[in-house]
Scaffold this active site. Structure first.
Site, PDB file in Angstrom:
ATOM      1  N   THR A 136       0.821  -1.217   0.000  1.00  0.00           N
ATOM      2  CA  THR A 136       0.000   0.000   0.000  1.00  0.00           C
ATOM      3  C   THR A 136       0.855   1.266   0.000  1.00  0.00           C
ATOM      4  O   THR A 136       2.004   1.247   0.454  1.00  0.00           O
ATOM      5  CB  THR A 136      -0.896  -0.008   1.260  1.00  0.00           C
ATOM      6  OG1 THR A 136      -1.528   1.249   1.396  1.00  0.00           O
ATOM      7  CG2 THR A 136      -0.095  -0.278   2.535  1.00  0.00           C
ATOM      8  N   ASP A 137       0.250   2.367  -0.429  1.00  0.00           N
ATOM      9  CA  ASP A 137       0.964   3.656  -0.372  1.00  0.00           C
ATOM     10  C   ASP A 137       1.098   4.154   1.067  1.00  0.00           C
ATOM     11  O   ASP A 137       1.898   5.048   1.342  1.00  0.00           O
ATOM     12  CB  ASP A 137       0.260   4.714  -1.236  1.00  0.00           C
ATOM     13  CG  ASP A 137      -1.191   4.982  -0.862  1.00  0.00           C
ATOM     14  OD1 ASP A 137      -1.711   4.323   0.066  1.00  0.00           O
ATOM     15  OD2 ASP A 137      -1.819   5.858  -1.502  1.00  0.00           O
ATOM     16  N   GLU A 138       0.309   3.564   1.983  1.00  0.00           N
ATOM     17  CA  GLU A 138       0.315   4.074   3.367  1.00  0.00           C
ATOM     18  C   GLU A 138       1.660   3.855   4.065  1.00  0.00           C
ATOM     19  O   GLU A 138       1.936   4.490   5.082  1.00  0.00           O
ATOM     20  CB  GLU A 138      -0.804   3.425   4.182  1.00  0.00           C
ATOM     21  CG  GLU A 138      -2.164   3.740   3.608  1.00  0.00           C
ATOM     22  CD  GLU A 138      -3.333   3.505   4.566  1.00  0.00           C
ATOM     23  OE1 GLU A 138      -3.093   3.305   5.769  1.00  0.00           O
ATOM     24  OE2 GLU A 138      -4.468   3.521   4.088  1.00  0.00           O
ATOM     25  N   TYR A 185      -1.811  -0.624  11.022  1.00  0.00           N
ATOM     26  CA  TYR A 185      -1.976  -1.290   9.716  1.00  0.00           C
ATOM     27  C   TYR A 185      -0.774  -1.004   8.818  1.00  0.00           C
ATOM     28  O   TYR A 185      -0.127  -1.926   8.303  1.00  0.00           O
ATOM     29  CB  TYR A 185      -3.273  -0.821   9.030  1.00  0.00           C
ATOM     30  CG  TYR A 185      -3.301  -1.107   7.544  1.00  0.00           C
ATOM     31  CD1 TYR A 185      -3.391  -2.415   7.073  1.00  0.00           C
ATOM     32  CD2 TYR A 185      -3.217  -0.082   6.594  1.00  0.00           C
ATOM     33  CE1 TYR A 185      -3.397  -2.688   5.702  1.00  0.00           C
ATOM     34  CE2 TYR A 185      -3.231  -0.339   5.234  1.00  0.00           C
ATOM     35  CZ  TYR A 185      -3.320  -1.646   4.791  1.00  0.00           C
ATOM     36  OH  TYR A 185      -3.321  -1.914   3.441  1.00  0.00           O
ATOM     37  N   LYS A 189       2.187  -3.474   7.293  1.00  0.00           N
ATOM     38  CA  LYS A 189       2.443  -3.653   5.861  1.00  0.00           C
ATOM     39  C   LYS A 189       3.897  -3.283   5.544  1.00  0.00           C
ATOM     40  O   LYS A 189       4.559  -3.951   4.742  1.00  0.00           O
ATOM     41  CB  LYS A 189       1.495  -2.789   5.018  1.00  0.00           C
ATOM     42  CG  LYS A 189       0.045  -3.227   5.027  1.00  0.00           C
ATOM     43  CD  LYS A 189      -0.208  -4.599   4.403  1.00  0.00           C
ATOM     44  CE  LYS A 189      -0.041  -4.625   2.910  1.00  0.00           C
ATOM     45  NZ  LYS A 189      -0.425  -5.950   2.336  1.00  0.00           N
TER      46      LYS A 189
END
Ligand code: NAD
Ligand code: DAU
Length: 379
Positions: A136-138, A185, A189
Site C-alpha cells: 500500500t501507499d500508506e 496497519y 504492511k
C-alpha cells in the site's frame, strides 16, 4: 503461454477477487489457487461467476499455517505467489494491532519461508519463480497540502511521466520515498514489505513489491468509505465523516489495479518496486458529495437531498492528511495506464452496489452490523 501454478492469497477479498477473476478468465492454461482464510472480509460470493472454471480451485487456509502452506507448495508445484491476504482496515488496526502483526507480518514471513524451502529444494531452484507482494501507499506516511502559492487546490500539475496530477500538494510518493508508516496497519504492511525484500537480498528469491493507492469498485467490504456510505445513503443512515472531511486520498478503480498486477506479474523487473495509482486525489468531503449525488440520482431521489446525512464525528487517531502516488515509473517502463476516469468508475461502482443489494444485505446483517454499531457508537 506456458503452464503455471499460481497461488493468489486473499482471493476472496475485495482486490483479490478481481485479480483471481482476471487470471482465471485470461489464462485458461494456468492453475489458479485461491488461498483464503475467509475472515470477516473474505466472501466466496465475490467469485460466483468463476467458481466452476476448470483452472480454478479454492483452498481455505490461514497464511500463518506454515506446515499447511509447505504441503500445498509441494503438492501443487507452485511457481508463482501473488500475495494479497491481509488485515486491511486502518480503524480495526487501531483497535486490535496484534491481529495485524500476526497476519500481515508473521503470515507474510510464513509464506516466504515456505516458498524458500520448496523452491530451493528443486533442481532449477528459483528459475521461473516469483513472489509478488501487494502493498500500500500508506507505508510512505502522509503528505501535506503544500499547494503552490496563489493556486487553490485541487490543481493540475505535470507529473514526471508527462501526465498530470489532480493534486492537493507539490509532493508525491515515489518508489524511493522513505518508509514512515503511522498506523498499526501501515506499520505491519511496511514490515512485511521489508521481509519480502530481505528474502530477495539474502536468499536470492525473485520478488516484486507494488504499493498502490486507495482502491474503489465492486465487492469492497462495507467498512471502507465508499461502500459504507453508499449503503448508509440507501438506508438513510448517518454518514460518519471523520474530523472535518479534509483528508485527501488518491483513488484508483480496482480493475485498473488488477490489470497492473497482471502486467507486473508477467513483465515486472525482479527485486523492483512499482507504485500504482491514477493521479486522482480527492478530499473526503468532496468524494462523499459525489457519492451522495450519484446514489440519489440513480435511486431517482432529488439529487443532493441526502446531504443532511453527513455527520461530522471524532477524527480517526493519527489520521494521515494526504496520500498521493506518482506511478510514472509503471507507466513509462511497462506502459500501464488506468482505463477508468473517476466519473466513469464511480458511476459503475454505485450502480453495482445498487444492483447487488443482496450481496450487501448478506454482509451487513449479523456480526458485521454489530461490530460496526459498536465502532460508531463509541465515537
Ligand atoms: P480485504 O480486507 O478486502 O481482503 C483481504 C482478504 O484476505 C480476505 O479475503 C480475507 O479473508 C483474507 N485474509 C485475511 N487474513 C488472512 C489469513 N490470515 N490467511 C488467509 N487469508 C486471510 O482487503 P483488500 O482491500 O482487497 O486488500 C488486499 C491487499 O491489497 C492487502 O494486502 C492490502 O494491504 C492491499 N491494498 C489494499 C488497498 C485498498 O484500497 N483496499 C490499496 C493498496 C493495497
Ligand atoms: O491507501 C491505500 C489504503 O486505502 C489501503 O492500504 C487500505 O487497505 C484501505 O483500507 C485504504 O485505507 P484508508 O484508511 O484510506 O481507507 P478508508 O476507506 O478506511 O478511509 C478513506 C478515508 O475516509 C480516510 O481518510 C478515512 C475517511 N473515513 C473512512 C470511514 C470508513 C471517514 O471519514 N469515515 C468513515 O466512516
Amino acid at each position: 503461454m506456458s503452464k503455471r501454478n499460481i497461488v493468489i492469497t486473499g482471493g476472496a477479498g475485495f482486490i483479490g477477487s478481481h485479480v483471481v477473476r482476471l487470471f482465471v478468465n485470461k489464462y485458461p492454461e494456468y492453475n489458479i489457487i485461491n488461498l483464503d482464510k475467509l475472515t470477516y472480509a473474505g466472501n466466496l460470493a465475490n467469485l460466483k461467476d468463476i467458481e466452476d472454471k476448470p483452472n480454478y480451485k479454492f483452498v481455505k487456509m490461514d497464511i500463518c499455517d506454515f506446515e499447511a502452506f509447505c504441503k500445498l507448495m509441494q503438492e501443487e508445484r507452485i511457481d508463482g505467489i501473488i500475495h494479497l491476504a491481509a488485515e486491511s482496515h486502518v480503524d480495526r488496526s487501531i483497535k486490535d494491532p496484534f491481529t495485524f502483526a500476526r497476519t500481515n507480518v508473521m503470515g507474510t514471513l510464513s509464506l516466504l519461508q515456505a516458498a524458500k524451502l520448496y523452491w530451493e529444494s528443486l533442481p532449477e531452484k528459483y528459475v521461473g519463480k516469483l513472489f509478488y507482494h501487494i502493498s500500500t501507499d500508506e507505508v510512505y506516511g502522509a503528505l501535506t497540502m503544500n499547494h503552490p502559492e496563489g493556486i487553490e487546490p485541487p490543481f493540475t500539475t505535470t507529473a514526471s511521466s508527462g501526465g498530470y496530477h489532480h493534486a492537493y500538494g507539490k509532493d508525491f510518493f515515489y518508489e524511493d520515498t522513505k518508509y514512515n508508516p503511522h498506523s498499526p496497519y501501515s506499520a505491519s504492511k511496511a514490515s512485511s514489505d521489508h521481509f519480502v525484500r530481505a528474502f530477495h537480498d539474502t536468499y536470492g528469491m525473485p520478488t516484486v513489491v507494488t504499493n498502490c493507492s486507495n482502491n474503489y469498485g465492486p465487492y469492497q467490504f462495507p467498512e471502507k468509505l465508499i461502500p459504507l456510505f453508499i449503503h448508509n445513503i440507501c438506508h438513510r443512515k448517518p454518514l460518519p465523516v471523520y474530523g472535518k472531511g479534509e483528508n485527501v486520498r488518491d483513488w484508483l478503480f480496482v480493475e485498473d489495479h488488477a490489470r497492473a498486477i497482471d502486467l507486473i506479474f508477467h513483465q515486472g523487473k525482479v527485486a523492483d518496486t512499482y507504485n500504482i495509482g491514477s493521479f486522482n486525489e480527492w478530499k473526503n468531503i468532496d468524494i462523499i458529495k459525489v457519492v451522495i449525488r450519484t446514489v440519489d440520482r440513480l435511486l431517482e431521489r432529488r439529487e443532493g437531498e441526502d446531504m443532511d446525512l453527513i455527520t461530522y464525528v471524532t477524527d480517526r487517531l493519527g489520521h494521515d492528511a494526504r496520500y498521493a502516488i506518482d506511478s510514472s515509473k509503471l507507466q513509462k517502463e511497462l506502459g500501464w495506464e488506468p482505463l477508468y476516469q473517476f466519473e466513469e468508475g464511480i458511476e459503475k461502482t454505485v450502480r453495482w452496489y445498487l444492483e447487488n443489494q443482496e450481496w450487501m444485505d448478506n454482509i451487513t446483517s449479523g456480526e458485521y452490523e454489530r461490530y460496526y454499531d459498536s465502532m460508531y457508537n463509541n465515537r
